[in-house]
Design an enzyme around this catalytic site. Structure first.
Site, PDB file in Angstrom:
ATOM      1  N   SER A  86      37.713  39.174  74.375  1.00 14.59           N
ATOM      2  CA  SER A  86      37.810  40.069  73.179  1.00 14.59           C
ATOM      3  C   SER A  86      38.822  41.276  73.697  1.00 14.59           C
ATOM      4  O   SER A  86      39.872  40.955  73.856  1.00 14.59           O
ATOM      5  CB  SER A  86      36.461  40.702  72.413  1.00 14.59           C
ATOM      6  N   LEU A  87      38.135  42.533  73.640  1.00 14.16           N
ATOM      7  CA  LEU A  87      39.141  43.794  74.237  1.00 14.16           C
ATOM      8  C   LEU A  87      39.838  43.121  75.488  1.00 14.16           C
ATOM      9  O   LEU A  87      41.050  43.732  75.662  1.00 14.16           O
ATOM     10  CB  LEU A  87      38.438  44.985  74.018  1.00 14.16           C
ATOM     11  N   ARG A 117      41.583  50.586  67.675  1.00  9.87           N
ATOM     12  CA  ARG A 117      41.188  49.318  67.336  1.00  9.87           C
ATOM     13  C   ARG A 117      39.589  49.585  67.464  1.00  9.87           C
ATOM     14  O   ARG A 117      38.884  49.388  66.695  1.00  9.87           O
ATOM     15  CB  ARG A 117      41.179  48.277  68.390  1.00  9.87           C
ATOM     16  N   GLN A 142      33.752  44.172  76.068  1.00  9.71           N
ATOM     17  CA  GLN A 142      32.788  45.345  75.670  1.00  9.71           C
ATOM     18  C   GLN A 142      31.158  44.997  75.894  1.00  9.71           C
ATOM     19  O   GLN A 142      30.930  43.733  75.914  1.00  9.71           O
ATOM     20  CB  GLN A 142      32.609  46.061  74.216  1.00  9.71           C
ATOM     21  N   GLN A 201      42.352  37.990  66.190  1.00  8.57           N
ATOM     22  CA  GLN A 201      40.724  37.781  66.831  1.00  8.57           C
ATOM     23  C   GLN A 201      40.091  38.981  66.500  1.00  8.57           C
ATOM     24  O   GLN A 201      38.805  38.944  66.991  1.00  8.57           O
ATOM     25  CB  GLN A 201      41.349  38.182  68.619  1.00  8.57           C
TER      26      GLN A 201
END
Length: 314
Positions: free
Chosen positions: A94-95, A119, A10, A253
């Protein structure tokens, strides 16, 4: 030359991302259509036309970034004969870990889109707007030790932890707003610059536990296969092909540290990677790769010409 594909997180989103891929390549258009259908939402139009504030919402940015990354990878495979298995490893920030898994065939694109939508919504629900914060600690003195000392100072008034160990000179802390504010003051005393990040929630800290619980429930029912290429996971900075380990680490995570610097160092020093290709929007990870591993090559794959040049270079 050993290759790893990297998948951005992100912050790399921008209105217009993926548009030139969709215009040039049918496989990219197919991915965007799959994501739209999975979500029951015209996300591809939002990606193309904005408005930016809607695209930046976590629940939209996360599946949108994944869509662009998978569009790049599917185009590479279908149009240029370069599959994910040409790489020794995949890793995502991350994502981006979800994007990596979708690209490597571990989770279907439709399921990945739905998981990322949830999420994003779950992360937003976990902490009311304004109660949490994140800050980037930057400068030559900014490292994990400094960030942990700053976070420890902030913890006197609330939750505050190191959220992202991106690279030497760029470490992110996350937690309750008052705690992060106090940690910023400590970081400045220790010689780092600190910038509050424009984020909607304090990601990768214990305040995200409600979101982790929601994701645990959702992931329990998700079909996860062994990826075609080993995933170097955020929470361990080590590779895995084990679907159950992946399921567990995707939950961890949400609240855990993104160990990106360690992941990149493992890829270079233990994995033998000499070339990184960043599949998706922006070039943040390519920049980090050059700072962490200056002897390795790092290229962003955004535009049609990028894909063609990369395929020719293999």
């Amino acid at each position: 030359m050993s290759l790893a594909f990297l998948f951005p997180g992100q912050g790399s989103q921008a209105v217009g991302m993926g548009s030139d891929l969709a215009e040039a390549f049918a496989p990219a258009r197919e991915v965007f259509q799959e994501v739209d259908e999975a979500l029951g939402q015209n996300l591809s139009r939002l990606m193309r036309d904005g408005p930016e504030d809607l695209l930046t919402l976590t629940e939209n940015a996360q599946p949108a970034l994944m869509a662009v990354s998978v569009a790049v990878m599917r185009t590479l495979e279908r149009e240029f004969g370069v599959g994910v298995d040409r790489a020794a490893f995949v890793a995502g920030h991350s994502l981006g870990e979800y994007s990596a898994l979708a690209a490597a065939g571990a989770i279907s694109v439709a399921d990945t889109a739905r998981l990322l939508k949830l999420r994003g919504q779950a992360m937003q629900r976990a902490v009311p707007v304004g109660e949490g914060a994140m800050a980037s600690l930057i400068g030559p003195k900014s490292d994990v030790a400094l960030a942990e000392a700053a976070a420890a100072a902030g913890s006197a008034v609330g939750v505050c932890v190191v959220a992202n160990d991106n690279n030497q000179g760029n470490v992110v802390i996350s937690g309750a707003k008052a705690a992060v504010d106090l940690a910023i003051e400590k970081a400045k005393e220790l010689g780092a610059r600190a910038i509050l990040l424009n984020v909607s929630a304090p990601f990768h800290c214990p305040l995200m536990q409600p979101a982790a619980d929601e994701m645990a429930e959702a992931l329990a029912g998700a079909v996860i296969l062994a990826p075609r290429t080993p995933l170097v996971a955020n929470v361990t900075a080590r590779p895995t092909l084990d679907p159950e380990a992946i399921r567990r680490m995707l939950v961890e995570q949400v609240t855990g540290r993104v160990r990106w610097r360690e992941s990149m160092l493992w890829l270079v020093e233990d994995g033998g990677v000499t070339r990184f290709a960043e599949a998706g929007a922006g070039k943040v990870l390519s920049g980090m790769a050059k700072r962490i591993a200056p002897d390795a090559e790092a290229v962003p794959l955004n535009a049609p010409a990028d894909l063609e040049a990369f395929a020719r270079s293999l």
